[in-house]
Design a protein around this motif. Structure first.
Motif, PDB file in Angstrom:
ATOM      1  N   ILE A 100      37.190  39.084  50.022  1.00 48.61           N
ATOM      2  CA  ILE A 100      37.077  37.706  50.024  1.00 48.61           C
ATOM      3  C   ILE A 100      38.532  37.007  50.632  1.00 48.61           C
ATOM      4  O   ILE A 100      39.509  37.404  50.078  1.00 48.61           O
ATOM      5  CB  ILE A 100      36.831  36.895  48.498  1.00 48.61           C
ATOM      6  N   ASP A 102      39.964  33.894  50.808  1.00 47.06           N
ATOM      7  CA  ASP A 102      40.809  33.258  49.982  1.00 47.06           C
ATOM      8  C   ASP A 102      40.247  33.479  48.529  1.00 47.06           C
ATOM      9  O   ASP A 102      39.530  34.297  48.157  1.00 47.06           O
ATOM     10  CB  ASP A 102      40.652  31.837  50.411  1.00 47.06           C
ATOM     11  N   GLU A 103      40.638  32.722  47.410  1.00 44.55           N
ATOM     12  CA  GLU A 103      40.283  33.094  46.392  1.00 44.55           C
ATOM     13  C   GLU A 103      38.896  32.777  46.061  1.00 44.55           C
ATOM     14  O   GLU A 103      38.198  32.989  44.990  1.00 44.55           O
ATOM     15  CB  GLU A 103      41.152  32.007  45.190  1.00 44.55           C
ATOM     16  N   GLU A 104      38.294  31.868  46.595  1.00 45.12           N
ATOM     17  CA  GLU A 104      36.975  31.397  46.465  1.00 45.12           C
ATOM     18  C   GLU A 104      36.136  31.832  47.748  1.00 45.12           C
ATOM     19  O   GLU A 104      36.560  31.895  48.911  1.00 45.12           O
ATOM     20  CB  GLU A 104      36.731  29.970  46.329  1.00 45.12           C
ATOM     21  N   THR A 106      33.503  31.449  50.944  1.00 45.20           N
ATOM     22  CA  THR A 106      33.242  30.457  51.783  1.00 45.20           C
ATOM     23  C   THR A 106      31.957  30.906  52.378  1.00 45.20           C
ATOM     24  O   THR A 106      31.509  31.893  52.430  1.00 45.20           O
ATOM     25  CB  THR A 106      34.271  30.143  52.568  1.00 45.20           C
ATOM     26  N   ASP A 109      32.661  33.798  54.284  1.00 45.55           N
ATOM     27  CA  ASP A 109      32.740  35.083  53.892  1.00 45.55           C
ATOM     28  C   ASP A 109      31.304  35.525  53.773  1.00 45.55           C
ATOM     29  O   ASP A 109      31.240  36.743  54.133  1.00 45.55           O
ATOM     30  CB  ASP A 109      33.180  34.861  52.419  1.00 45.55           C
ATOM     31  N   LEU A 150      32.310  30.779  44.341  1.00 45.25           N
ATOM     32  CA  LEU A 150      32.631  31.716  43.131  1.00 45.25           C
ATOM     33  C   LEU A 150      33.838  32.247  43.620  1.00 45.25           C
ATOM     34  O   LEU A 150      34.289  32.627  44.621  1.00 45.25           O
ATOM     35  CB  LEU A 150      31.715  32.606  42.840  1.00 45.25           C
ATOM     36  N   SER A 151      34.482  32.747  42.718  1.00 48.85           N
ATOM     37  CA  SER A 151      36.070  33.287  42.736  1.00 48.85           C
ATOM     38  C   SER A 151      35.842  34.921  42.644  1.00 48.85           C
ATOM     39  O   SER A 151      35.002  35.390  41.921  1.00 48.85           O
ATOM     40  CB  SER A 151      36.878  32.970  41.735  1.00 48.85           C
ATOM     41  N   GLY A 152      36.509  35.527  43.347  1.00 50.16           N
ATOM     42  CA  GLY A 152      36.385  37.171  43.199  1.00 50.16           C
ATOM     43  C   GLY A 152      37.500  37.824  44.154  1.00 50.16           C
ATOM     44  O   GLY A 152      38.205  37.003  45.075  1.00 50.16           O
ATOM     45  N   CYS A 415      44.281  40.329  54.319  1.00 54.71           N
ATOM     46  CA  CYS A 415      43.826  39.712  52.631  1.00 54.71           C
ATOM     47  C   CYS A 415      43.436  41.268  51.958  1.00 54.71           C
ATOM     48  O   CYS A 415      43.564  41.278  50.775  1.00 54.71           O
ATOM     49  CB  CYS A 415      42.502  38.849  52.714  1.00 54.71           C
ATOM     50  N   LYS A 419      45.627  42.735  48.512  1.00 54.35           N
ATOM     51  CA  LYS A 419      44.674  43.117  47.072  1.00 54.35           C
ATOM     52  C   LYS A 419      45.028  44.425  46.916  1.00 54.35           C
ATOM     53  O   LYS A 419      44.935  44.904  45.781  1.00 54.35           O
ATOM     54  CB  LYS A 419      43.104  42.407  47.306  1.00 54.35           C
TER      55      LYS A 419
END
Length: 421
Positions: A100, A102-104, A106, A109, A150-152, A415, A419
């Motif tokens: 993903i 960013d944090e959420e 889109t 994604d 949603l975040s992930g 990204c 991570k």
């Protein structure tokens, strides 16, 4: 006449082996119901098992059907959504995983992960027709229908891919072009029919749609709201007609008339005393017991439906091993021209041992006497597909250049590295 595109009309063209159907639909303001304002049909000539074997003959038939629809709708048709079937249609379920950005999650994604899932090799003769998302996983959360917002860390997409034979499609497209028309989009006919006759509730519960045409049966299976399986079986209504022609020593055209006029697919409900006098070749009258005719028809329909049942059982075993919901709690929905025969509902219930219904097109208004029949399921489904395609295209009308694509991939890689490390 006003051009269809100026009136924002949608046109569906179903070139079948036995019949050609054209529907012109006007999308109503609610965005759900389609108003049928034009219908055209013509017995099909020059088609064999969903493939073109006489280009000129097919073009003439399509021209007739198009002319009828234009006259009724008072418009000039310039493009169509075209149905595609045949035993060369294949399917496969694939998975894609991307980080993903960013944090959420889109829309970008979602597009990226679906693109990754569809990046599989298919044979040289095949082309990808549809890529239909089933559901998404974000990290350890599974079965997400809409992941946006949603975040992930990572997103996984499960998709259903339908492919088609390139040369076979080229010939159908050539027919349309020779009629002076353009193809807006190719759609698998079974998928189109599912849009026309299935409800959202049935898809969630699990349902199998069987579109029985002249030479093929299109099978479409949904479980838990997702498309799990599509298949084309190259046997259908014409095999029943051939059995009748053989039993009565008559021509297929007479056998088809007898089947549709007097036929029944469940001999138990037919009286032994019921006798028919049918014209054979227009020369003499032939007496026959309707029960004997029904027994011929029933035995072949049982065989055809058992082919479907065998395919469903294999699919359910496969889904069960994968831990995917495999129950078809909403039962079987039969549609298509060969599903209009008397007694088929009872015959199918005996074979599948579950609830069965005959599927008629939903969410339409206007020329209901024509379009609300099972043999127009594919054509109505093309209109629903075209409506959704137009709405999605207008909502996502974004142009992407090469620099944007490069920056997107570089952002994704950066990204991922952040991570991981």
């Amino acid at each position: 006449m006003i051009k269809a595109i100026e009136r924002k009309l949608v046109v569906g063209l179903d070139i079948g082996t036995t019949n050609i159907a054209v529907l012109v639909g006007d999308i109503l303001p609610d965005g759900i119901v389609i108003n049928i304002i034009g219908v055209g049909s013509c017995p099909s000539r020059g088609m064999d098992k969903c493939g073109v074997n006489d280009l000129e003959a097919v073009v003439k038939c399509v021209h007739r059907a198009i002319d009828q629809a234009e006259l009724m709708a008072d418009c000039k048709i310039s493009s169509v959504y075209l149905a595609l079937s045949g035993k060369q249609i294949t399917c496969q379920n694939e998975i894609g995983i991307v980080p993903i950005l960013d944090e959420e999650v889109t829309e970008e994604d979602v597009e990226n992960v679906v693109h990754t899932a569809q990046s599989v090799r298919v044979s040289d003769e095949q082309r990808i027709l549809h890529v239909i998302p089933q559901d998404y996983d974000i990290d350890f959360q599974e079965g997400i229908k809409n992941p946006v917002g949603l975040s992930g860390v990572r997103i996984k997409a499960k998709v259903h891919i339908i492919t088609y034979h390139h040369d076979m499609a080229k010939n159908l497209i050539k027919v349309v072009k020779n009629c002076g028309l353009r193809v807006d989009k190719l759609i698998f006919s079974g998928l189109a029919s599912s849009y026309a006759v299935l409800t959202e509730h049935e898809r969630e519960l699990g349902v199998c749609l069987v579109d029985i045409g002249g030479t093929t049966m299109d099978i479409v299976v949904y479980t838990d709201g997702a498309l799990r399986h599509t298949k084309v079986i190259p046997y259908a209504g014409n095999t029943v007609t051939s059995d009748i022609a053989y039993a009565l020593s008559t021509q297929p055209i007479d056998a088809e008339y007898i089947k549709m006029r007097y036929g029944c697919a469940y001999s138990t409900i037919v009286s032994k005393e019921e006798t028919l006098e049918v014209s054979i070749g227009g020369h003499y009258l032939h007496k026959l017991q309707r029960k004997k005719l029904s027994e011929v028809i029933e035995s072949r329909y049982i065989e055809l439906l058992h082919l479907v049942k065998h395919d469903i059982c294999k699919l359910q075993e496969k889904l069960c091993k994968q831990g995917v919901k495999h129950h078809i709690s909403a039962g079987i929905v039969l549609t298509g021209g060969a599903a209009k025969i008397d007694g088929l509902l009872y015959c199918a219930q005996q074979v599948f041992n579950t609830q069965v219904r005959i599927g008629q097109p939903l969410n339409i208004t206007g020329l209901m006497d024509y379009a609300q029949e099972p043999d127009y399921a594919t054509a109505v489904g093309l209109l629903h597909y075209g409506k959704e395609y137009r709405m999605n295209s207008s909502n996502n009308n974004i142009t992407t250049n090469k620099n944007t694509l490069v920056s997107t991939w570089w952002k994704r890689i950066s990204c991922w590295l952040r991570k991981e490390f």
